[in-house]
Design an enzyme around this catalytic site. Structure first.
Site, PDB file in Angstrom:
ATOM      1  N   TYR A 143       0.812  -1.218   0.000  1.00 10.52           N
ATOM      2  CA  TYR A 143       0.000   0.000   0.000  1.00 10.52           C
ATOM      3  C   TYR A 143       0.844   1.267   0.000  1.00 10.52           C
ATOM      4  CZ  TYR A 143       0.097  -0.436   5.242  1.00 10.52           C
ATOM      5  OH  TYR A 143       0.433  -0.573   6.557  1.00 10.52           O
ATOM      6  N   GLU A 144       0.175   2.400  -0.209  1.00 12.78           N
ATOM      7  CA  GLU A 144       0.804   3.723  -0.367  1.00 12.78           C
ATOM      8  C   GLU A 144       1.795   3.740  -1.526  1.00 12.78           C
ATOM      9  OE1 GLU A 144      -0.760   5.853   0.975  1.00 12.78           O
ATOM     10  OE2 GLU A 144      -1.758   4.610   2.475  1.00 12.78           O
TER      11      GLU A 144
END
Length: 595
Positions: free
Chosen positions: A441-442
């Protein structure tokens, strides 16, 4: 069986003696009254919260997970009480500006806080993890009326926030976002009311029972907006409207995940939900980048947290577990029927690898946070610009390298427990599962590598890269002044030279073969990551050997720090040569895979 106690003395050694953070703070008006004693008090209080409040509910929260009904999401037992204590302690406001209700302390102390939170309880930390980014977006881009209504609540943590980007058809490619925002009156402008409709997935903390309201920041499109990312706007869409009505924001379910099970990962639906534009129309992604960059540093710190937790638990278990006789023992230790497995070479390699990686990653993370403070608040505009360039380069490396090492090191640490490591009660298998998401993620680690190479190394002709190399090279000169540190100076000089050679080769070759930088981006990032770790080990070894900078009592001794740094140089740094060699292979075959 699984415990966490923040290594306060070690963290402060890196902050105050290796990085000399108090000298940097003294040059910034906002921090000029901050000293090492105050920093110690903040870190010690944060350590108590992490160790006494969060760590005890980590394993139980993993087993219980979240519970979804059509009425909302219930978090595991103890989560709500822990969050109330977090808010009461003023922790969400730590690094926020005083005029927004914050405490005005440095990002460096906030980084140390979030390292400890993630190490103690990664899943719980997901809920407040986006608060600082939301604060920055509201502070910088919201119109005065929206700032008045929402900023103080977000700064204090009274209301939690989300970042609603991803959609089923639009994962990392935000140009494919379809969520629509229809004007609810007037013209499109910052602060204009809109009605938001669409579906978002993988939304951390999209619904929960920790705060009375949830402030959703939603990427969306106005009618007739330009295509792709140039047409994205940003809207603030609260769960509860200012007049007390429940907004048309719904959680349709939560994901059953591999790890961080105490974190509600939600499927969100907006049905003409009431909201307001933040920033100018079609400029939403630029505004959201503040939140995304803040999140990337926090995710990097999750990697450091998992490294620390795995290191201290593996070290303790390896010294308690007796198995077989070791080929050699430490001086003065008598032979027994069985020795601690920490004496065996295979386990020593694992334990020292964990410690050396933890030391290097923590120092790089803290330096990035210190540079972020200088970029935002240093009185000298040239220093602000230089620090900002360093942060731009360091952030994708930190996010990708630390999360990769955090997960892979937890996986290696599991081996210390043998069969017990595969059992939930011993804790390490949860760390392996929880740490894996941080690589995704990110911005996946592959995307971080592409961002590093295309936007940070090549787009400016190598100017930012050369500036960072020049700052790192100062450590080469400092180590050359100490004969015992010559190996560190030579190793770091070699790594920086490899960095220059690869960057210049890509600069020359990209015009004829534009795919070459993309083929080798992961190796370039890992090569630079190893160069940074080499810098960290060199700086740690130099400071630990200096009586004026040596670690204070209460933590690891100078010899332990030097031993760990030398191990990193001898046993871990050779891997860099593999990455640099692959990065230089312009003609290495990478065929398409048949369907």
């Amino acid at each position: 069986m699984w415990t966490y106690q923040a290594p306060v003395a070690d963290m402060l050694f890196l902050m105050t003696r290796v990085l000399d953070a108090p000298a940097s703070w003294a040059s910034i008006t906002a921090f000029e009254d901050l000293d090492a004693d105050t920093a110690r008090e903040v870190v010690e209080q944060a350590a108590r919260f992490a160790g006494e409040v969060l760590a005890p509910i980590n394993g139980s929260g993993d087993l219980a997970g979240c519970n979804w009904t059509s009425d909302g999401v219930a978090t595991p037992a103890g989560y709500r009480e822990a969050y109330a204590a977090f808010v009461d302690g003023g922790w969400p406001a730590l690094a926020c500006a005083p005029d927004a209700g914050g405490q005005g302390l440095p990002q460096l102390l906030n980084a140390a806080l979030f390292e400890m939170l993630a190490a103690a309880n990664h899943a719980w930390t997901m809920y407040p993890g986006l608060l600082h980014g939301a604060y920055e977006v509201l502070q910088a881009h919201a119109d005065p009326a929206l700032r008045e209504r929402y900023l103080a609540k977000v700064t204090s943590g009274e209301w939690l926030s989300t970042m609603c980007l991803t959609e089923p058809q639009a994962g990392s490619d935000l140009g494919l976002v379809r969520t629509r925002a229809d004007l609810a009156g007037g013209e499109a402008a910052n602060g204009a009311p809109v009605l938001v409709s669409g579906n978002k997935i993988f939304i951390s903390g999209g619904d929960h029972d920790l705060s009375d309201n949830i402030v959703h920041l939603v990427l969306c499109r106005l009618a007739d907006a330009p295509a792709r990312t140039k047409g994205l706007s940003l809207a603030i869409v609260p769960k509860i409207l200012p007049d007390g009505r429940r907004n048309a924001v719904f959680c349709d379910g939560i994901e059953k995940k591999m790890g961080i099970k105490g974190s509600a990962t939600c499927q969100m639906r907006f049905e003409r939900a009431e909201g307001w534009l933040i920033a100018e129309p079609n400029r939403g992604l630029a505004a959201m980048f503040l939140m995304m960059n803040a999140a990337r540093l926090h995710v990097a710190l999750q990697g450091v947290g998992h490294l620390e937790a795995a290191t201290q638990n593996a070290r303790r278990y390896a010294n308690e577990r007796l198995q077989m006789r070791a080929a050699q023992r430490p001086a003065g230790v008598a032979a027994t029927a069985a020795d601690p497995i920490a004496f065996h070479p295979a386990m020593r390699r694992t334990l020292l690898s964990l410690q050396a990686r933890t030391d290097a990653c923590r120092l790089i993370a803290y330096w990035t946070a210190l540079l972020l403070d200088e970029h935002q608040q240093h009185p000298d505009p040239q220093r602000r610009k230089l620090a900002g360039g360093h942060v731009a380069l360091l952030t994708p490396v930190a996010k990708a390298l630390f999360t990769d090492l955090g997960h892979r090191s937890a996986d290696e640490a599991l081996q210390v427990w043998g069969g017990y490591g595969y059992v939930h009660e011993f804790g390490i298998e949860q760390s392996v599962r929880d740490s894996r998401i941080a690589m995704i993620y990110e911005g996946t680690n592959e995307i971080q590598a592409i961002d590093l190479v295309q936007r940070k190394l090549l787009d400016d002709g190598g100017a930012r890269s050369d500036a960072l190399i020049a700052e790192l090279a100062a450590e080469v000169d400092a180590c050359r002044a100490v004969p015992a540190l010559q190996p560190f100076a030579d190793a770091l000089a070699g790594q920086l030279q490899n960095w220059r050679v690869v960057r210049e080769a890509l600069q020359r070759g990209a015009a004829d073969d534009p795919e070459w930088p993309l083929r080798v981006a992961d190796d370039v990032l890992n090569g630079i990551g190893h160069a940074l770790m080499c810098w960290a080990w060199a700086r740690i070894a130099r400071c630990a050997s200096d009586p004026q900078r040596a670690p204070a009592a209460g933590g690891r001794g100078a010899e332990d720090w030097q031993q760990s740094a030398r191990f990193g140089l001898d046993w871990l740094l050779p891997q860099a040569q593999v990455h640099w060699a692959r990065a230089r292979q312009a003609d290495a075959a990478l065929p398409f895979v048949a369907a």
